[in-house]
Scaffold this motif. Structure first.
Motif, PDB file in Angstrom:
ATOM      1  N   MET A  35       2.978   6.408 -12.552  1.00 20.00           N
ATOM      2  CA  MET A  35       2.847   6.920 -11.033  1.00 20.00           C
ATOM      3  C   MET A  35       4.126   7.307 -10.500  1.00 20.00           C
ATOM      4  O   MET A  35       4.159   7.971  -9.536  1.00 20.00           O
ATOM      5  N   ALA A  36       5.315   7.355 -11.153  1.00 16.16           N
ATOM      6  CA  ALA A  36       6.789   7.517 -10.492  1.00 16.16           C
ATOM      7  C   ALA A  36       6.752   9.015 -10.595  1.00 16.16           C
ATOM      8  O   ALA A  36       6.703   9.846 -11.443  1.00 16.16           O
ATOM      9  N   ALA A  37       7.549   9.367  -9.399  1.00 13.60           N
ATOM     10  CA  ALA A  37       7.835  10.820  -9.323  1.00 13.60           C
ATOM     11  C   ALA A  37       9.139  11.085  -9.708  1.00 13.60           C
ATOM     12  O   ALA A  37       9.466  12.347  -9.963  1.00 13.60           O
ATOM     13  N   ASP A  38      10.086  10.364  -9.971  1.00 10.64           N
ATOM     14  CA  ASP A  38      11.285  10.392 -10.336  1.00 10.64           C
ATOM     15  C   ASP A  38      11.843   9.224 -11.016  1.00 10.64           C
ATOM     16  O   ASP A  38      11.356   8.197 -10.973  1.00 10.64           O
ATOM     17  N   GLY A  46       0.246  11.527  -4.099  1.00  9.13           N
ATOM     18  CA  GLY A  46      -0.945  11.588  -4.530  1.00  9.13           C
ATOM     19  C   GLY A  46      -1.806  10.386  -4.886  1.00  9.13           C
ATOM     20  O   GLY A  46      -3.004  10.212  -4.751  1.00  9.13           O
ATOM     21  N   PHE A  47      -1.223   9.313  -5.657  1.00  8.07           N
ATOM     22  CA  PHE A  47      -1.744   8.029  -6.060  1.00  8.07           C
ATOM     23  C   PHE A  47      -2.146   7.195  -4.744  1.00  8.07           C
ATOM     24  O   PHE A  47      -3.285   6.765  -4.751  1.00  8.07           O
ATOM     25  N   ILE A  48      -1.432   7.224  -3.776  1.00  8.05           N
ATOM     26  CA  ILE A  48      -1.737   6.650  -2.660  1.00  8.05           C
ATOM     27  C   ILE A  48      -2.787   7.257  -1.621  1.00  8.05           C
ATOM     28  O   ILE A  48      -3.888   6.546  -1.342  1.00  8.05           O
ATOM     29  N   LYS A  76       6.020   5.078   4.926  1.00  4.82           N
ATOM     30  CA  LYS A  76       7.136   4.258   4.236  1.00  4.82           C
ATOM     31  C   LYS A  76       6.899   4.543   2.584  1.00  4.82           C
ATOM     32  O   LYS A  76       5.968   4.834   2.194  1.00  4.82           O
ATOM     33  N   PRO A  77       8.094   4.567   1.946  1.00  3.15           N
ATOM     34  CA  PRO A  77       7.822   5.226   0.564  1.00  3.15           C
ATOM     35  C   PRO A  77       7.104   3.787  -0.425  1.00  3.15           C
ATOM     36  O   PRO A  77       7.366   2.655   0.082  1.00  3.15           O
ATOM     37  N   SER A  78       6.571   4.066  -1.395  1.00  2.00           N
ATOM     38  CA  SER A  78       6.306   3.100  -2.309  1.00  2.00           C
ATOM     39  C   SER A  78       6.869   3.086  -3.705  1.00  2.00           C
ATOM     40  O   SER A  78       7.277   4.463  -4.151  1.00  2.00           O
ATOM     41  N   ARG A  79       7.064   1.919  -4.330  1.00  2.00           N
ATOM     42  CA  ARG A  79       7.856   2.082  -5.572  1.00  2.00           C
ATOM     43  C   ARG A  79       6.902   1.507  -6.772  1.00  2.00           C
ATOM     44  O   ARG A  79       5.996   0.643  -6.429  1.00  2.00           O
ATOM     45  N   VAL A  80       7.510   1.803  -7.916  1.00  2.00           N
ATOM     46  CA  VAL A  80       6.871   1.268  -8.852  1.00  2.00           C
ATOM     47  C   VAL A  80       6.906  -0.312  -9.092  1.00  2.00           C
ATOM     48  O   VAL A  80       8.045  -0.994  -8.526  1.00  2.00           O
ATOM     49  N   GLY A  81       5.818  -0.998  -9.252  1.00  2.00           N
ATOM     50  CA  GLY A  81       5.890  -2.473  -9.037  1.00  2.00           C
ATOM     51  C   GLY A  81       5.221  -3.324  -7.959  1.00  2.00           C
ATOM     52  O   GLY A  81       4.752  -4.191  -7.669  1.00  2.00           O
TER      53      GLY A  81
END
Length: 129
Positions: A35-38, A46-48, A76-81
Motif C-alpha cells: 500500500m506504500a506510495a513511496d 486510495g486505500f484509506i 494525518k498521514p498513515s504508514r505501513v504497519g
C-alpha cells in the motif's frame, strides 16, 4: 448481522468487517507494504478512502448499494504497519438515499473523515449490461 453487500471485497486491501449493524459498521485494515506510495512507507490515500467507502457500504448493507458521491478530508498521514479502524454511522435516510459519516482512526487519532452519499438502486447497477 449478515453482510449483504460487496461480498467479494478483498479484505487485505479494503479491510475486515469487525461489526455490522443496522445503520453502522466497523472495519479494520492493516496497512501493508504493497500500500506504500513511496520509500518512506506513506500509505496511498486510495486505500484509506476505499476502506471508508467499504465501511459506508456495510452501514447501508443492501445488495444494490452504490456510492454516488463523497466529501472527504485526510487529516494525518498513515504508514505501513498502522492498524486503521473505520467507523461508519448512517446520518440520514431519505427513500433510497443514505448519508453515511465515516471516521478512520489509528491509535485513537482520527486520520480521515468522510461523508458518503449512497443510493440503493432498484436493481444491480450492472444488471442488463
Amino acid at each position: 448481522m449478515d453482510i449483504n453487500t460487496h461480498e467479494s471485497i478483498d479484505s487485505s486491501l479494503m479491510g475486515e468487517p469487525v461489526a455490522v449493524a443496522e445503520g453502522s459498521s466497523e472495519v479494520r485494515l492493516a496497512c501493508t507494504p504493497n500500500m506504500a506510495a513511496d520509500a518512506s512507507g506513506l500509505v496511498h490515500g486510495g486505500f484509506i478512502f476505499g476502506m471508508a467507502d467499504y465501511a459506508a457500504m456495510l452501514a447501508v448493507n443492501h445488495p444494490n448499494v452504490v456510492l454516488a458521491g463523497a466529501e472527504s478530508r485526510f487529516l494525518k498521514p498513515s504508514r505501513v504497519g498502522d492498524i486503521l479502524i473505520a467507523k461508519a454511522d448512517e446520518q440520514e435516510r431519505e427513500g433510497r438515499k443514505h448519508i453515511v459519516q465515516v471516521d478512520v482512526s489509528c491509535n485513537g487519532e482520527v486520520v480521515f473523515k468522510g461523508t458518503f452519499t449512497c443510493f440503493v438502486t432498484k436493481e444491480h447497477v450492472l444488471a442488463g449490461a
